[in-house]
Design a protein around this motif. Structure first.
Motif, PDB file in Angstrom:
ATOM      1  N   ALA A 153       0.816  -1.160   0.020  1.00 60.81           N
ATOM      2  CA  ALA A 153       0.185   0.015   0.168  1.00 60.81           C
ATOM      3  C   ALA A 153       1.140   1.382  -0.034  1.00 60.81           C
ATOM      4  O   ALA A 153       0.564   2.141  -0.639  1.00 60.81           O
ATOM      5  N   GLN A 154       2.017   1.150   0.486  1.00 60.07           N
ATOM      6  CA  GLN A 154       2.877   2.349   0.623  1.00 60.07           C
ATOM      7  C   GLN A 154       3.354   2.528  -0.585  1.00 60.07           C
ATOM      8  O   GLN A 154       3.863   3.539  -1.132  1.00 60.07           O
ATOM      9  N   ASP A 155       3.951   1.560  -1.433  1.00 58.73           N
ATOM     10  CA  ASP A 155       4.433   1.534  -2.742  1.00 58.73           C
ATOM     11  C   ASP A 155       3.509   2.075  -3.647  1.00 58.73           C
ATOM     12  O   ASP A 155       3.921   2.951  -4.469  1.00 58.73           O
ATOM     13  N   LEU A 156       2.175   1.863  -3.561  1.00 54.33           N
ATOM     14  CA  LEU A 156       1.108   2.633  -4.588  1.00 54.33           C
ATOM     15  C   LEU A 156       0.898   3.951  -4.028  1.00 54.33           C
ATOM     16  O   LEU A 156       0.703   4.778  -4.870  1.00 54.33           O
ATOM     17  N   PHE A 157       1.084   4.200  -2.654  1.00 51.28           N
ATOM     18  CA  PHE A 157       0.905   5.598  -2.359  1.00 51.28           C
ATOM     19  C   PHE A 157       1.889   6.534  -2.965  1.00 51.28           C
ATOM     20  O   PHE A 157       1.689   7.596  -3.418  1.00 51.28           O
ATOM     21  N   LEU A 158       3.417   5.871  -3.069  1.00 46.98           N
ATOM     22  CA  LEU A 158       4.211   6.906  -3.584  1.00 46.98           C
ATOM     23  C   LEU A 158       4.197   6.926  -5.178  1.00 46.98           C
ATOM     24  O   LEU A 158       4.922   7.899  -5.774  1.00 46.98           O
ATOM     25  N   GLN A 159       3.559   5.693  -5.553  1.00 45.41           N
ATOM     26  CA  GLN A 159       3.544   6.009  -7.219  1.00 45.41           C
ATOM     27  C   GLN A 159       2.413   7.032  -7.564  1.00 45.41           C
ATOM     28  O   GLN A 159       2.460   7.886  -8.299  1.00 45.41           O
ATOM     29  N   VAL A 166       7.334   6.084  -9.970  1.00 50.83           N
ATOM     30  CA  VAL A 166       8.488   5.416  -9.316  1.00 50.83           C
ATOM     31  C   VAL A 166       9.162   4.854 -10.055  1.00 50.83           C
ATOM     32  O   VAL A 166       8.931   4.191 -11.046  1.00 50.83           O
ATOM     33  N   TYR A 167      10.485   4.355  -9.594  1.00 46.53           N
ATOM     34  CA  TYR A 167      11.683   3.932 -10.435  1.00 46.53           C
ATOM     35  C   TYR A 167      11.127   2.366 -10.884  1.00 46.53           C
ATOM     36  O   TYR A 167      11.578   1.765 -11.937  1.00 46.53           O
ATOM     37  N   TRP A 168      10.372   1.756  -9.994  1.00 49.29           N
ATOM     38  CA  TRP A 168      10.089   0.340 -10.143  1.00 49.29           C
ATOM     39  C   TRP A 168       8.755   0.188 -10.626  1.00 49.29           C
ATOM     40  O   TRP A 168       8.334  -1.023 -11.037  1.00 49.29           O
ATOM     41  N   TRP A 169       7.966   1.208 -11.126  1.00 52.61           N
ATOM     42  CA  TRP A 169       6.797   1.068 -11.818  1.00 52.61           C
ATOM     43  C   TRP A 169       6.846   0.400 -13.455  1.00 52.61           C
ATOM     44  O   TRP A 169       8.088   0.884 -14.043  1.00 52.61           O
ATOM     45  N   THR A 170       5.973  -0.338 -13.640  1.00 53.10           N
ATOM     46  CA  THR A 170       5.939  -1.189 -14.987  1.00 53.10           C
ATOM     47  C   THR A 170       4.414  -1.006 -15.726  1.00 53.10           C
ATOM     48  O   THR A 170       3.481  -0.976 -14.987  1.00 53.10           O
ATOM     49  N   PRO A 171       4.331  -0.997 -16.709  1.00 47.40           N
ATOM     50  CA  PRO A 171       2.980  -1.318 -17.491  1.00 47.40           C
ATOM     51  C   PRO A 171       2.341  -2.113 -17.107  1.00 47.40           C
ATOM     52  O   PRO A 171       0.957  -2.137 -17.095  1.00 47.40           O
ATOM     53  N   GLU A 172       3.071  -3.303 -16.534  1.00 46.04           N
ATOM     54  CA  GLU A 172       2.191  -4.500 -16.055  1.00 46.04           C
ATOM     55  C   GLU A 172       1.590  -4.073 -14.583  1.00 46.04           C
ATOM     56  O   GLU A 172       0.416  -4.663 -14.498  1.00 46.04           O
ATOM     57  N   ILE A 173       2.292  -3.588 -13.676  1.00 48.99           N
ATOM     58  CA  ILE A 173       1.507  -3.126 -12.506  1.00 48.99           C
ATOM     59  C   ILE A 173       0.411  -2.090 -12.737  1.00 48.99           C
ATOM     60  O   ILE A 173      -0.552  -2.159 -12.209  1.00 48.99           O
ATOM     61  N   ALA A 174       0.597  -1.152 -13.749  1.00 49.23           N
ATOM     62  CA  ALA A 174      -0.566  -0.102 -14.256  1.00 49.23           C
ATOM     63  C   ALA A 174      -1.754  -0.973 -14.566  1.00 49.23           C
ATOM     64  O   ALA A 174      -2.829  -0.577 -14.303  1.00 49.23           O
ATOM     65  N   VAL A 190      -9.911   4.210  -7.279  1.00 52.86           N
ATOM     66  CA  VAL A 190      -8.456   4.044  -7.301  1.00 52.86           C
ATOM     67  C   VAL A 190      -8.112   3.106  -6.198  1.00 52.86           C
ATOM     68  O   VAL A 190      -8.500   2.977  -4.912  1.00 52.86           O
ATOM     69  N   GLU A 191      -7.538   1.850  -6.499  1.00 49.71           N
ATOM     70  CA  GLU A 191      -7.108   0.693  -5.816  1.00 49.71           C
ATOM     71  C   GLU A 191      -5.788   1.110  -4.931  1.00 49.71           C
ATOM     72  O   GLU A 191      -4.737   1.623  -5.478  1.00 49.71           O
ATOM     73  N   THR A 192      -5.837   0.925  -3.581  1.00 52.39           N
ATOM     74  CA  THR A 192      -4.995   1.494  -2.571  1.00 52.39           C
ATOM     75  C   THR A 192      -4.224   0.249  -1.941  1.00 52.39           C
ATOM     76  O   THR A 192      -3.184   0.600  -1.363  1.00 52.39           O
ATOM     77  N   LEU A 193      -4.828  -1.094  -2.081  1.00 56.29           N
ATOM     78  CA  LEU A 193      -4.261  -2.029  -1.279  1.00 56.29           C
ATOM     79  C   LEU A 193      -4.525  -1.795   0.199  1.00 56.29           C
ATOM     80  O   LEU A 193      -3.669  -2.447   0.986  1.00 56.29           O
ATOM     81  N   SER A 194      -5.441  -0.806   0.649  1.00 61.73           N
ATOM     82  CA  SER A 194      -5.724  -0.821   1.961  1.00 61.73           C
ATOM     83  C   SER A 194      -7.131  -0.637   1.984  1.00 61.73           C
ATOM     84  O   SER A 194      -7.821  -0.481   1.087  1.00 61.73           O
ATOM     85  N   VAL A 239       1.707  15.195  -6.701  1.00 67.26           N
ATOM     86  CA  VAL A 239       1.197  15.751  -5.620  1.00 67.26           C
ATOM     87  C   VAL A 239       2.194  16.520  -4.721  1.00 67.26           C
ATOM     88  O   VAL A 239       3.328  16.160  -4.765  1.00 67.26           O
ATOM     89  N   HIS A 240       2.023  17.495  -3.977  1.00 67.93           N
ATOM     90  CA  HIS A 240       2.962  18.366  -3.162  1.00 67.93           C
ATOM     91  C   HIS A 240       3.167  17.883  -1.913  1.00 67.93           C
ATOM     92  O   HIS A 240       4.234  17.545  -1.488  1.00 67.93           O
ATOM     93  N   VAL A 241       2.120  17.885  -1.261  1.00 70.91           N
ATOM     94  CA  VAL A 241       2.116  17.365   0.444  1.00 70.91           C
ATOM     95  C   VAL A 241       1.117  16.078   0.606  1.00 70.91           C
ATOM     96  O   VAL A 241       0.075  16.301  -0.154  1.00 70.91           O
ATOM     97  N   ALA A 242       1.686  15.082   1.145  1.00 69.65           N
ATOM     98  CA  ALA A 242       0.621  14.058   1.566  1.00 69.65           C
ATOM     99  C   ALA A 242       1.018  13.714   3.083  1.00 69.65           C
ATOM    100  O   ALA A 242       2.020  13.907   3.598  1.00 69.65           O
ATOM    101  N   VAL A 243      -0.297  13.306   3.769  1.00 64.72           N
ATOM    102  CA  VAL A 243      -0.201  12.719   4.988  1.00 64.72           C
ATOM    103  C   VAL A 243      -0.725  11.169   4.755  1.00 64.72           C
ATOM    104  O   VAL A 243      -1.641  10.871   4.463  1.00 64.72           O
ATOM    105  N   ALA A 244       0.237  10.502   5.513  1.00 61.03           N
ATOM    106  CA  ALA A 244      -0.006   9.054   5.447  1.00 61.03           C
ATOM    107  C   ALA A 244      -0.271   8.565   6.758  1.00 61.03           C
ATOM    108  O   ALA A 244       0.829   8.582   7.811  1.00 61.03           O
TER     109      ALA A 244
END
Length: 492
Positions: free
Chosen positions: A97-103, A369-377, A275-279, A110-115
């Motif tokens: 969920a944190q990975d998708l949040f950063l993506q 993010v650096y690890w994002w791929t078309p398959e994940i999208a 939007v899927e968040t995995l949370s 987004v400029h500022v986020a609260v997690a």
């Protein structure tokens, strides 16, 4: 004898001609140097005149009202005001969920986020967490100045970014009402210390009230309403969309507050339902427009002054360009307007800099993010569709006459949604851990996949185990997965 005398005469004439040419070049060079010195002196006198003219104008002005103090975080002269984007999320202590949040942070710029309930708070300048690790404020790396931590406490963190003060909060639903009221008093004191500035309070209060769309009001909801009134904050929540969604229902517990001056400039407050968040919590997004005019949404601050790459400056070329401009520059007339002289100087300096060094160009912001791929999208889109189908079916079941058939359809759609989430989790795990995350955080546990469910595998018996082949095409069937950070992960 005659030939030798003639040769001597020719050599003497050549020496005299060369001497004359060298002397002429030296004279010309001295003249250019004098003109260059005169140009520098003229520029200095022009700057003095401009300063005196501005001072005289300010002295003759008719008692203007005192200008408010401008914070150093406010945009400086020559920089357009910008509309800032904010994001709220509860990550449920889940790494994926944190990975998708950063993506999402990078994709939406987004400029500022609260997690709330982050999986891990990295020790970076753009992250700031509370004392318990239950809430964190993060800014995008290229979004401007870093965060300045003002205050930390159990369950809340206060940071300063540009002209805003952002307070991230989280309170567990398992604690008592008395503890909750004490917590609100601490947050209220922190907010009052930053008043009357631009303050936003964002987080998961785990409180219910009809004021923000819940069907009932509990004790915490009443406490939050009183707290908001005493703190001088305005509620930003709109509508009745659930911010926390589970298989048996949902609730609205993620709240957004702001001081009235900021609340009037908040636009587009919404819950991202698709939007899927995995949370089990959904994203909340909104924008804050500038006080008076500014750039369009999503744009970076644009400087009205040109910028050059000083590392590639050619000093000799700059001096030659200044000399050439001095040759063709019109003479300064007596009593010339200072605005005209300033504009002429600006043009000359710009052309000299353009001749001596290239312009500086900003790199386009990264939207992934650096690890994002078309398959994940693609998998995230499939999970979004499965989430929507499941939510719509659950809404239809409330008024369906055939309860048994409706329950069967809902169970089937629930399994499809779980399968889509599982595939997204596995693909994200493979990509994120396979491209360098392990080296950055350090390995603290091994996890293995069995039956589509991820379980902690910190024991010696679990270490070195292979992933089963039914894990799918997203992971190699013979790979050991090392997961870093905390040894817990909430998948369901």
């Amino acid at each position: 004898m005659a030939a030798t005398g003639l040769l001597d005469i020719v050599e003497a004439l050549a020496d005299r001609t060369m001497s004359d040419e060298v002397r002429r070049i030296q004279v010309e060079f001295a003249r250019l140097r004098r003109e260059n010195e005169a140009l520098k002196a003229e520029r200095k006198s022009l700057l003095v005149e401009l300063e005196q003219a501005s001072t005289t104008t300010a002295t003759r002005a008719t008692c203007p009202p005192p200008a408010p103090a401008v914070s150093s975080a406010m945009p400086q002269m020559g920089e357009l005001l910008e509309e800032f984007s904010f994001l709220q999320a509860n990550l449920n202590h889940c790494a994926r969920a944190q990975d998708l949040f950063l993506q999402s942070l990078a994709q939406w710029q987004v400029h500022v986020a609260v997690a709330c309930e982050p999986y891990f708070v990295p020790p970076h300048s753009n992250w700031a967490g509370d004392l318990d690790g239950s809430v964190a404020v993060v800014v995008r790396m290229d979004a401007g100045p870093p965060l300045i931590v003002v205050e930390r406490g159990p369950g809340y963190v206060v940071v300063s970014w540009r002209e805003y003060t952002i307070v991230g909060v989280y309170f567990s639903p398992n604690r008592s009402l008395a503890e909750f009221e004490t917590f609100l008093d601490s947050v209220r004191a922190a907010v009052s210390r930053r008043s009357p500035g631009s303050v936003l309070v964002l987080g998961d209060f785990n409180a219910k009230s009809r004021a923000w769309g819940c069907p009932v009001t509990d004790g915490r909801g009443e406490a939050v309403q009183v707290w908001g009134l005493l703190s001088g904050l305005s509620l930003l929540n709109l509508g009745t969309v659930h911010t926390c969604v589970r298989h048996n229902g949902g609730s609205i517990v993620d709240l957004s507050f702001a001081t009235p001056a900021v609340a009037r400039r908040v636009v587009g407050w919404r819950v991202e339902e698709d939007v899927e968040t995995l949370s089990d919590h959904l994203y909340i997004r909104f924008e804050v427009s500038p006080p008076s005019g500014g750039a369009l949404s999503g744009q970076r601050p644009v400087s009205t002054f040109p910028r050059w790459n000083l590392g590639r400056l050619d000093k000799e070329l700059a001096e030659e360009a200044a000399i050439v401009h001095r040759w063709f520059a019109p003479r300064t007339e007596e009593g010339a307007d200072t605005e005209v002289l300033a504009g002429r100087m600006h043009t000359i300096l710009t052309e000299v800099c353009d001749s001596a060094m290239p312009r500086a160009r900003r790199r386009p912001p990264r939207k992934s993010v650096y690890w994002w791929t078309p398959e994940i999208a693609e998998l995230r889109q499939l999970a979004n569709g499965a989430r929507r189908a499941h939510a719509r079916c659950r809404t239809r079941n409330r008024r369906a006459p055939d309860r048994e058939g409706a329950e069967a359809e809902l169970a089937e759609l629930r399994e499809q949604y779980r399968a889509a989430k599982r595939a997204l989790q596995l693909c994200t795990l493979s990509s994120a851990t396979g491209r360098g995350r392990t080296a950055r955080r350090g390995v603290v546990g091994l996890l293995r996949v069995s039956g589509g469910r991820l379980r902690p595998g910190g024991t010696e018996a679990a270490r070195g185990q292979k992933l089963p082949r039914e894990a799918g095409d997203w992971l190699s069937p013979c790979v050991t997965v090392a997961v870093v950070g905390r040894s817990r992960c909430a998948w369901e």
